[in-house]
Design a protein around this motif. Sequence first.
Motif, PDB file in Angstrom:
ATOM      1  N   GLU A 122       0.841  -1.202   0.000  1.00  0.00           N
ATOM      2  CA  GLU A 122       0.000   0.000   0.000  1.00  0.00           C
ATOM      3  C   GLU A 122       0.881   1.259   0.000  1.00  0.00           C
ATOM      4  N   ALA A 123       1.891   1.264   0.858  1.00  0.00           N
ATOM      5  CA  ALA A 123       2.784   2.431   0.939  1.00  0.00           C
ATOM      6  C   ALA A 123       3.538   2.626  -0.376  1.00  0.00           C
ATOM      7  N   GLU A 124       3.880   1.513  -1.019  1.00  0.00           N
ATOM      8  CA  GLU A 124       4.600   1.617  -2.297  1.00  0.00           C
ATOM      9  C   GLU A 124       3.736   2.328  -3.332  1.00  0.00           C
ATOM     10  N   HIS A 125       2.482   1.934  -3.436  1.00  0.00           N
ATOM     11  CA  HIS A 125       1.579   2.602  -4.381  1.00  0.00           C
ATOM     12  C   HIS A 125       1.480   4.091  -4.079  1.00  0.00           C
ATOM     13  N   LEU A 126       1.246   4.418  -2.798  1.00  0.00           N
ATOM     14  CA  LEU A 126       0.999   5.818  -2.447  1.00  0.00           C
ATOM     15  C   LEU A 126       2.277   6.658  -2.565  1.00  0.00           C
ATOM     16  N   ASP A 127       3.428   6.098  -2.142  1.00  0.00           N
ATOM     17  CA  ASP A 127       4.674   6.860  -2.220  1.00  0.00           C
ATOM     18  C   ASP A 127       5.129   7.049  -3.665  1.00  0.00           C
ATOM     19  N   ARG A 128       4.656   6.197  -4.562  1.00  0.00           N
ATOM     20  CA  ARG A 128       4.976   6.374  -5.982  1.00  0.00           C
ATOM     21  C   ARG A 128       3.855   7.125  -6.707  1.00  0.00           C
ATOM     22  N   ALA A 129       2.961   7.746  -5.912  1.00  0.00           N
ATOM     23  CA  ALA A 129       1.850   8.533  -6.467  1.00  0.00           C
ATOM     24  C   ALA A 129       0.991   7.721  -7.426  1.00  0.00           C
ATOM     25  N   ASP A 130       0.925   6.408  -7.187  1.00  0.00           N
ATOM     26  CA  ASP A 130       0.059   5.546  -7.993  1.00  0.00           C
ATOM     27  C   ASP A 130      -1.270   5.381  -7.239  1.00  0.00           C
ATOM     28  N   VAL A 131      -2.072   6.443  -7.282  1.00  0.00           N
ATOM     29  CA  VAL A 131      -3.304   6.426  -6.496  1.00  0.00           C
ATOM     30  C   VAL A 131      -4.342   5.475  -7.096  1.00  0.00           C
ATOM     31  N   THR A 132      -4.281   5.267  -8.406  1.00  0.00           N
ATOM     32  CA  THR A 132      -5.200   4.312  -9.035  1.00  0.00           C
ATOM     33  C   THR A 132      -4.886   2.893  -8.571  1.00  0.00           C
ATOM     34  N   GLY A 133      -3.599   2.592  -8.487  1.00  0.00           N
ATOM     35  CA  GLY A 133      -3.186   1.281  -7.982  1.00  0.00           C
ATOM     36  C   GLY A 133      -3.611   1.078  -6.546  1.00  0.00           C
ATOM     37  N   TRP A 134      -3.569   2.172  -5.771  1.00  0.00           N
ATOM     38  CA  TRP A 134      -3.995   2.100  -4.367  1.00  0.00           C
ATOM     39  C   TRP A 134      -5.483   1.760  -4.273  1.00  0.00           C
ATOM     40  N   LEU A 135      -6.304   2.352  -5.157  1.00  0.00           N
ATOM     41  CA  LEU A 135      -7.748   2.072  -5.131  1.00  0.00           C
ATOM     42  C   LEU A 135      -8.032   0.580  -5.258  1.00  0.00           C
ATOM     43  N   ASP A 136      -7.194  -0.122  -6.029  1.00  0.00           N
ATOM     44  CA  ASP A 136      -7.400  -1.560  -6.234  1.00  0.00           C
ATOM     45  C   ASP A 136      -7.190  -2.364  -4.948  1.00  0.00           C
ATOM     46  N   LEU A 137      -6.586  -1.727  -3.948  1.00  0.00           N
ATOM     47  CA  LEU A 137      -6.352  -2.432  -2.679  1.00  0.00           C
ATOM     48  C   LEU A 137      -7.531  -2.272  -1.708  1.00  0.00           C
ATOM     49  N   LEU A 138      -8.572  -1.543  -2.144  1.00  0.00           N
ATOM     50  CA  LEU A 138      -9.712  -1.285  -1.258  1.00  0.00           C
ATOM     51  C   LEU A 138     -10.894  -2.170  -1.657  1.00  0.00           C
ATOM     52  N   THR A 139     -11.719  -2.521  -0.677  1.00  0.00           N
ATOM     53  CA  THR A 139     -12.979  -3.191  -1.019  1.00  0.00           C
ATOM     54  C   THR A 139     -13.975  -2.118  -1.470  1.00  0.00           C
ATOM     55  N   GLU A 140     -14.967  -2.518  -2.231  1.00  0.00           N
ATOM     56  CA  GLU A 140     -15.907  -1.527  -2.754  1.00  0.00           C
ATOM     57  C   GLU A 140     -16.845  -0.990  -1.670  1.00  0.00           C
ATOM     58  N   ASP A 141     -16.866  -1.649  -0.512  1.00  0.00           N
ATOM     59  CA  ASP A 141     -17.673  -1.102   0.594  1.00  0.00           C
ATOM     60  C   ASP A 141     -16.773  -0.457   1.659  1.00  0.00           C
ATOM     61  N   VAL A 142     -15.608   0.003   1.220  1.00  0.00           N
ATOM     62  CA  VAL A 142     -14.640   0.560   2.175  1.00  0.00           C
ATOM     63  C   VAL A 142     -15.228   1.757   2.926  1.00  0.00           C
ATOM     64  N   ASP A 143     -14.866   1.858   4.190  1.00  0.00           N
ATOM     65  CA  ASP A 143     -15.250   2.996   5.037  1.00  0.00           C
ATOM     66  C   ASP A 143     -13.941   3.583   5.559  1.00  0.00           C
ATOM     67  N   TYR A 144     -13.660   4.831   5.164  1.00  0.00           N
ATOM     68  CA  TYR A 144     -12.348   5.436   5.414  1.00  0.00           C
ATOM     69  C   TYR A 144     -12.551   6.784   6.104  1.00  0.00           C
ATOM     70  N   ARG A 145     -12.030   6.921   7.310  1.00  0.00           N
ATOM     71  CA  ARG A 145     -12.278   8.158   8.064  1.00  0.00           C
ATOM     72  C   ARG A 145     -11.016   8.712   8.714  1.00  0.00           C
ATOM     73  N   VAL A 146     -10.945  10.028   8.752  1.00  0.00           N
ATOM     74  CA  VAL A 146      -9.910  10.722   9.505  1.00  0.00           C
ATOM     75  C   VAL A 146     -10.626  11.736  10.402  1.00  0.00           C
ATOM     76  N   PRO A 147     -11.021  11.318  11.614  1.00  0.00           N
ATOM     77  CA  PRO A 147     -11.730  12.252  12.494  1.00  0.00           C
ATOM     78  C   PRO A 147     -10.811  13.353  13.013  1.00  0.00           C
ATOM     79  N   ILE A 148     -11.425  14.483  13.381  1.00  0.00           N
ATOM     80  CA  ILE A 148     -10.664  15.616  13.922  1.00  0.00           C
ATOM     81  C   ILE A 148     -10.369  15.358  15.398  1.00  0.00           C
ATOM     82  N   ARG A 149      -9.105  15.503  15.756  1.00  0.00           N
ATOM     83  CA  ARG A 149      -8.745  15.378  17.176  1.00  0.00           C
ATOM     84  C   ARG A 149      -9.144  16.650  17.918  1.00  0.00           C
ATOM     85  N   VAL A 150      -9.710  16.488  19.087  1.00  0.00           N
ATOM     86  CA  VAL A 150     -10.067  17.627  19.938  1.00  0.00           C
ATOM     87  C   VAL A 150      -9.364  17.428  21.273  1.00  0.00           C
ATOM     88  N   VAL A 151      -8.499  18.363  21.654  1.00  0.00           N
ATOM     89  CA  VAL A 151      -7.753  18.221  22.900  1.00  0.00           C
ATOM     90  C   VAL A 151      -8.694  18.523  24.068  1.00  0.00           C
TER      91      VAL A 151
END
Lengths: 174, 474
Positions: A18-47
């Motif tokens: 996964e890191a190889e795809h992303l570090d080589r800016a191969d974002v299309t290749g990265w998509l192939d590593l996801l399931t079609e029902d993927v749930d991907y979140r980056v919540p905001i941290r609150v101190v």
Amino acid sequence: MSTLTVTTEDVADFYSLEAEHLDRADVTGWLDLLTEDVDYRVPIRVVREKAGKPVESDFSHRGHFMWENYGTLRTRVLRLESEFAWAEQPPTRTRRLVTNIRRRDGLGGDPEHDVRVLSNFAIYCYRGDSPEPFVLTGERDDLLRVVGDDLRLARRVVYLDTNVLGTHALSIFL
Amino acid sequence: MTTHDERPRERVDDLLAHMGEDLERGMVPAEVFNDKSVYRRELRQIFGRCWVYIGHVSEIPNNGDYHVRRIGEDPFIFVRDEEGEIRVMLNSCRHRGSTVCRTDAGNTSHFRCPYHAWTYKNDGTLVGVPARPSGYRQLDLGQWSMISAAQVDTFRGLVFATLDPDAPALEDYLGKFRWYLDMQFALTEGGMEVIGEPHRWYIDADWKSGGENFTGDSSHTQMTHRSLLETGIASEAGAGKTGKAHGLHVNDCDGHAISMRVMPPGVESCFNYPPEMQELFTEGGLSEAQLDLVRRGVVHDGTVFPNLSFIHFSAKDDVEKEETAFLSIRTWQPRGPGRMEVWNWTLAPAEASQEFKEKAYRAGMASFSPSGTFEQDDAIVWTGVARTGGTLTAELQDLRFNYQMGMPGMGSAEPIEDWPGPGVAWPSNSGESGLRTFHRKWFAHMTALPRASRPSSAAAGSTSASTSAGEGAS
């Protein structure tokens, strides 16, 4: 391959790929590593004041830097492939280090198909002609699904260490 | 006391000396986007005098709810006290200045300083000082409350504060621009509501780049946001393609400005709000002229001087799905010369379903946030402005940037004579009149007489005990 035969080495190999795809800016290749029902979140941290609660309580339940499904991730990839996506034109040079991989078998997801894995990451991001990278660090809480002989990312929650991004824009995947 | 005239001459004085004339010609000195002397003067003249946005009432629904915020670079606590009153207080202990609130947000009845345990109620009243019987027998607690902003007031759920006790009332400061703010914040009887915690991120760009852009920099859309047009993520009307929607720019509205793209008369768009929500829009008290601009609305974006901007828009997070309406508001917080911290909130009408609020949040996040497909590219172009502003070449060549688009003699459009609202309205996207309004307002504040510091208030806390104790001799 089944969830019973997935080894820690298999998981580490998946993250390296996964890191190889992303570090080589191969974002299309990265998509192939996801399931079609993927749930991907980056919540905001609150101190907040320490209350002895689990990591999730330090994060917003409603506010997210990213809150994605396969369609929205595919849309972001579509944009990044345009030659006019200035935030990534020229692309950010990134290096992803993924460590502290921890299996949490049976805790979350469908135990027949999914393996729950925690990991730590550091992403070094270089832009322009600055020798100093932006560094993003945090923990990922993933469900990896066994699909045939491969693993696919079915769910990811990224717990960033910072509450304020120092990166101009969040134009890369974590 | 130092007066305006006694200050040593700085680069900012040179720039301001010719900026009035520059503005007449549609130019702005490059250095105002990245110069230490400009920045220091701004903190005092702009952020020390203007009404600055603090937060939304829906962020602190319960007594004791608080968030930390800023006025200029100064840290403040935005809190609803036990009586339900909204307070904006310097995040600093009156004893020796340490920070009393070291979290982002929470709910509390008291703030206790970690240095010597001076303890304040959430309305700022000092209620606890250790060792009073042995060390502070004559301390008058009433004189040592936390420091409040000079004035705090609310308009349509938006809480503002100013450090200037002599600033005009908020209603007068917002002035005629309230007519346009009503269209964003008073669509329904319940008004708008903030969804979730704000996005915060740093950009190596000047705060004015965000402020001026949102007044109506329509011509950047086609280039900066071209990736969205190419991929179909943004509609042609939303991105301002000629012939798809009317461009309207309104400038000189008491120092504030707005840009609107609206469908032709009789064609409804209404930011793609669902029909059941549009039905509620007659309940907000808007006039027929305002409702017409809302119903035809594709995008409304504007800036309340100095650093609060909004965009009422609709976007899709998935290119194959429909667009969803959202309202984004943001502050461009100064964090040093050529550096800012952006705070971004997404809002929806309070009456909307949880399902719609979630959709609106995701549409807003997908387009206007640090990961937003629009905003990512804005941040990149603004860093270049600050970079140029900080060059020696800019100083040596007295470099000016060009703000002439649409000026008399340049533009083909004329102001609309029977415009139903306040300000000067232009039926064209091909202009930068809003940006010129922003910089004229900035210039007026930068050259206004500075507020005198008030020596009496600084000494207010001293008591006779401090002199009679005779400690000075030891």
